[in-house]
Design an enzyme around this catalytic site. Structure first.
Site, PDB file in Angstrom:
ATOM      1  N   HIS A   1     -13.284  29.445  -4.499  1.00 43.49           N
ATOM      2  CA  HIS A   1     -12.712  29.296  -5.840  1.00 43.49           C
ATOM      3  C   HIS A   1     -13.691  28.436  -6.625  1.00 43.49           C
ATOM      4  O   HIS A   1     -13.583  27.215  -6.658  1.00 43.49           O
ATOM      5  CB  HIS A   1     -11.337  28.646  -5.752  1.00 43.49           C
ATOM      6  CG  HIS A   1     -10.606  28.611  -7.051  1.00 43.49           C
ATOM      7  ND1 HIS A   1      -9.679  27.647  -7.367  1.00 43.49           N
ATOM      8  CD2 HIS A   1     -10.671  29.433  -8.133  1.00 43.49           C
ATOM      9  CE1 HIS A   1      -9.190  27.874  -8.576  1.00 43.49           C
ATOM     10  NE2 HIS A   1      -9.786  28.943  -9.060  1.00 43.49           N
TER      11      HIS A   1
ATOM     12  N   LYS B   1      -4.852  36.649  -9.162  1.00 43.84           N
ATOM     13  CA  LYS B   1      -4.829  35.748  -8.020  1.00 43.84           C
ATOM     14  C   LYS B   1      -4.306  36.424  -6.756  1.00 43.84           C
ATOM     15  O   LYS B   1      -4.589  35.963  -5.644  1.00 43.84           O
ATOM     16  CB  LYS B   1      -4.006  34.506  -8.348  1.00 43.84           C
ATOM     17  CG  LYS B   1      -4.676  33.592  -9.374  1.00 43.84           C
ATOM     18  CD  LYS B   1      -6.106  33.193  -8.951  1.00 43.84           C
ATOM     19  CE  LYS B   1      -6.715  32.194  -9.927  1.00 43.84           C
ATOM     20  NZ  LYS B   1      -8.139  31.889  -9.589  1.00 43.84           N
TER      21      LYS B   1
ATOM     22  N   SER C   1      -8.789  22.432 -12.530  1.00 41.12           N
ATOM     23  CA  SER C   1      -8.695  22.558 -13.976  1.00 41.12           C
ATOM     24  C   SER C   1      -9.028  21.243 -14.671  1.00 41.12           C
ATOM     25  O   SER C   1      -8.567  20.179 -14.267  1.00 41.12           O
ATOM     26  CB  SER C   1      -7.270  22.994 -14.349  1.00 41.12           C
ATOM     27  OG  SER C   1      -7.129  23.096 -15.733  1.00 41.12           O
TER      28      SER C   1
ATOM     29  N   ASP D   1     -15.171  32.061 -11.603  1.00 40.48           N
ATOM     30  CA  ASP D   1     -13.955  31.686 -10.887  1.00 40.48           C
ATOM     31  C   ASP D   1     -13.908  32.026  -9.400  1.00 40.48           C
ATOM     32  O   ASP D   1     -13.434  31.216  -8.611  1.00 40.48           O
ATOM     33  CB  ASP D   1     -12.752  32.330 -11.577  1.00 40.48           C
ATOM     34  CG  ASP D   1     -11.440  31.670 -11.196  1.00 40.48           C
ATOM     35  OD1 ASP D   1     -11.403  30.433 -11.106  1.00 40.48           O
ATOM     36  OD2 ASP D   1     -10.461  32.392 -10.987  1.00 40.48           O
TER      37      ASP D   1
ATOM     38  N   LYS E   1     -15.708  22.955 -14.701  1.00 41.29           N
ATOM     39  CA  LYS E   1     -16.293  24.042 -13.907  1.00 41.29           C
ATOM     40  C   LYS E   1     -16.895  25.132 -14.791  1.00 41.29           C
ATOM     41  O   LYS E   1     -18.043  25.547 -14.608  1.00 41.29           O
ATOM     42  CB  LYS E   1     -15.211  24.624 -12.989  1.00 41.29           C
ATOM     43  CG  LYS E   1     -15.689  25.721 -12.049  1.00 41.29           C
ATOM     44  CD  LYS E   1     -14.571  26.175 -11.130  1.00 41.29           C
ATOM     45  CE  LYS E   1     -13.418  26.771 -11.906  1.00 41.29           C
ATOM     46  NZ  LYS E   1     -12.439  27.454 -11.056  1.00 41.29           N
ATOM     47  N   THR E   2     -16.106  25.607 -15.758  1.00 41.30           N
ATOM     48  CA  THR E   2     -16.584  26.675 -16.640  1.00 41.30           C
ATOM     49  C   THR E   2     -17.676  26.169 -17.563  1.00 41.30           C
ATOM     50  O   THR E   2     -18.707  26.819 -17.768  1.00 41.30           O
ATOM     51  CB  THR E   2     -15.412  27.244 -17.464  1.00 41.30           C
ATOM     52  OG1 THR E   2     -14.438  27.791 -16.574  1.00 41.30           O
ATOM     53  CG2 THR E   2     -15.889  28.343 -18.395  1.00 41.30           C
TER      54      THR E   2
ATOM     55  N   ARG F   1      -4.110  31.874 -22.558  1.00 40.15           N
ATOM     56  CA  ARG F   1      -5.256  32.461 -21.856  1.00 40.15           C
ATOM     57  C   ARG F   1      -5.827  33.676 -22.583  1.00 40.15           C
ATOM     58  O   ARG F   1      -5.152  34.312 -23.388  1.00 40.15           O
ATOM     59  CB  ARG F   1      -4.816  32.919 -20.459  1.00 40.15           C
ATOM     60  CG  ARG F   1      -4.418  31.802 -19.509  1.00 40.15           C
ATOM     61  CD  ARG F   1      -5.595  31.288 -18.755  1.00 40.15           C
ATOM     62  NE  ARG F   1      -5.251  30.264 -17.768  1.00 40.15           N
ATOM     63  CZ  ARG F   1      -6.088  29.838 -16.831  1.00 40.15           C
ATOM     64  NH1 ARG F   1      -7.294  30.359 -16.739  1.00 40.15           N
ATOM     65  NH2 ARG F   1      -5.723  28.888 -15.989  1.00 40.15           N
TER      66      ARG F   1
ATOM     67  N   ARG G   1       1.201  30.710 -13.302  1.00 39.37           N
ATOM     68  CA  ARG G   1       1.555  31.181 -11.972  1.00 39.37           C
ATOM     69  C   ARG G   1       2.857  30.527 -11.515  1.00 39.37           C
ATOM     70  O   ARG G   1       3.107  29.359 -11.755  1.00 39.37           O
ATOM     71  CB  ARG G   1       0.450  30.851 -10.970  1.00 39.37           C
ATOM     72  CG  ARG G   1      -0.790  31.708 -11.083  1.00 39.37           C
ATOM     73  CD  ARG G   1      -1.773  31.361  -9.979  1.00 39.37           C
ATOM     74  NE  ARG G   1      -2.183  29.958 -10.045  1.00 39.37           N
ATOM     75  CZ  ARG G   1      -1.702  28.996  -9.274  1.00 39.37           C
ATOM     76  NH1 ARG G   1      -0.773  29.272  -8.367  1.00 39.37           N
ATOM     77  NH2 ARG G   1      -2.132  27.754  -9.398  1.00 39.37           N
TER      78      ARG G   1
END
Length: 521
Positions: A214, A195, A232, A251, A236-237, A316, A54
């Site tokens: 988020h 996003k 990051s 997400d 989380k994942t 990604r 981004r």
């Protein structure tokens, strides 16, 4: 030639217009147009050029009277005037004349009470494949009666001229909340589209009484849902992918009065150092229908080298959620969350591996959005760098942080949810917490077993720390116990506490009670 109403956006005389093609058709078009190649697993692989992530400095919000007082203007939410926006949009629209145009009409928000319809107009077939897999796909009946709420134009081939267009570079992400439009140009990184949808939902849902988050979310066999916030690298994942629970999404979610729901219909996962042993679900999702960005591939065998970061550290893959086993395909839970987990990776080695927060502490640590990074290449706690991202999603939040914090407090209070801060980072030994221990702590929180433990108050951070959790050595639960040098422990506590206090000074709309709930520097 059917144009599907593109004229409304000023796009006329397109060479061809394709709407809601299948992944197979979009892959064929992308290959025909030379946008990418196929891997040995069948995934479409592209390179996004100079923009591999981004471009936060190139995002602007169109400043109009109807939204001006709503936006938290600053270094994240930069204004651009309506005239400049219209001028850039006109150039982008003119740029698309005579070109093939790909449309995806779909939805964000799995709960039908809060669904928003998005029309995505793409210059590239590969980006259209990405957003087809990332958003929620319409049924034939929904497509026949489709009427968009918001339109996003993504034209990476158009380059801005900063001196003329008033942008910071050749790339621009222009969000026009008043006219329900977003224009993205100059960057091929597909995450900008995803996003931008998230930024819109973060603006509109609070007005509908829905708390946009988020976070990742999952649901237990008894219908109990949980949400996981984290920046990051905090897990989380990984931690939300629980074999004993169904994944709602990884997400972006909304917390309504009677549900928690995924905004999306797909996932956008990092690929760097990916392995079948470490993250088998993601590894096995890289197949036909997926879009892979900036992963090095052997030109002969078409095999990936996930450890090679020469194209991008932020490599990604985008894929539909149904590629993940154990996914809740409805995208929603019939119940509100009973457990809220904030994930951080503290390189100072002083935050407890798990602690319980009261309401004001929950608002404080949520708004702070803390994690930390280790300077250099050696894993340790000698030179930690604090990292704060407001509400765990600063780049995507147009409203004042107090709005989101108040919604969190309101939802937690109404649902009776317990809020925990989980540190997946380091302790006084200089070693990172074992994943198996963190999983045991998270499981104890999800099942409620943690509430049977005795708790003590951390003297600096004020949080409640359990003294025993099954499967976790008790000495690890109290950070000071892991430090041989007690003076060094106290110094590290002070450094981190000072960082929190200094960072929180910018939040001028938070109550005194919330400010007081922070660390005692």
């Amino acid at each position: 030639m059917e144009t599907y109403g593109l004229e409304k956006m000023g796009i006329i005389n397109a060479k061809a217009v394709y709407r809601n093609l299948t992944p197979a058709q979009l892959t064929e078009h992308a290959l025909r147009r030379g946008e990418g190649t196929l891997s040995n697993t069948g995934a479409l692989v592209v390179k996004t050029g100079k923009y591999t992530g981004r471009s936060a400095n190139d995002k602007f919000i169109v400043d109009t009277p109807s939204v001006h007082d709503d936006i938290a203007w600053g270094k994240v939410n930069r204004p651009i005037d309506k005239a400049r926006y219209e001028a850039i949009k006109a150039k982008v629209v003119a740029y698309l004349q005579g070109k093939e145009v790909f449309i995806f009409d779909g939805f964000a928000g799995a709960d039908p009470k809060y669904t928003k319809a998005f029309r995505i107009i793409n210059e590239l077939a590969s980006q259209n494949l990405f957003i087809h897999q990332l958003l929620r796909r319409p049924s034939a009946e929904q497509l026949a009666n489709f009427k968009e709420d918001y339109t996003i134009i993504a034209a990476p081939g158009f380059k801005c001229i900063p001196e003329i267009d008033g942008t910071r570079s050749e790339a621009a992400i222009l969000v026009n909340y008043e006219d329900h439009e977003v224009v993205i140009c100059g960057t091929q990184y597909a995450g900008e589209i995803k996003k931008s949808v998230f930024s819109v939902m973060n603006f509109v849902l609070p007005k509908m009484g829905v708390f946009p988050m988020h976070c990742s979310a999952n649901i237990g066999k008894n219908g109990d849902s949980a949400v996981f916030f984290g920046l990051s690298g905090t897990g989380k994942t990984t931690l939300s992918a629980d074999p004993n629970r169904m994944l709602i999404g990884d997400d972006e979610h909304g917390w309504a009065d009677d549900s928690v729901f995924n905004f999306e219909g797909g996932c956008y996962a990092k690929c760097i150092n990916l392995s079948p042993e470490g993250e088998p679900e993601i590894y096995n999702a890289i197949k036909f229908g997926s879009l892979v960005e900036n992963v090095v591939m052997d030109p002969e065998t078409r095999e990936f080298d996930f450890d090679d970061d020469s194209l991008a550290v932020n490599s990604r893959v985008g894929y539909p959620v149904e590629y993940i086993p154990n996914a809740e395909l409805s995208g929603m839970s019939p119940s509100v969350p009973k457990t809220v987990i904030f994930l951080t990776a503290d390189a100072y080695g002083v935050l407890p591996p798990i602690s319980k927060l009261n309401k004001n502490q929950a608002m404080y640590y949520f708004v702070s959005g803390f994690t930390s990074k280790v300077a250099g290449t050696e894993i340790g706690i000698t030179e930690p760098v604090p990292t704060f991202s407001t509400c765990f999603g600063e780049p995507f939040l147009p409203l004042d942080p107090s709005v989101y914090a108040s919604m969190l407090a309101d939802k937690v209070e109404k649902s009776g949810a317990n809020v925990y801060l989980v540190n997946t980072g380091w302790n006084g030994t200089g070693k990172r917490m074992k994943l198996s221990y963190t999983r045991a702590m998270v499981t104890a929180a999800l099942t409620g077993e943690i509430e049977k433990s005795q708790f003590v108050t951390d003297p600096v951070f004020g949080v409640q720390v359990p003294t025993a959790i099954e499967g976790v050595p008790s000495e690890l639960l109290i950070p000071e116990n892991t430090w041989e040098d007690k003076a060094a422990y106290k110094a590290s506590c002070k450094k981190l506490a000072d960082s929190f206090v200094e960072n929180f000074k910018k939040y001028t709309h938070m109550s005194d009670e919330v400010v007081a709930a922070g660390p005692k520097a």
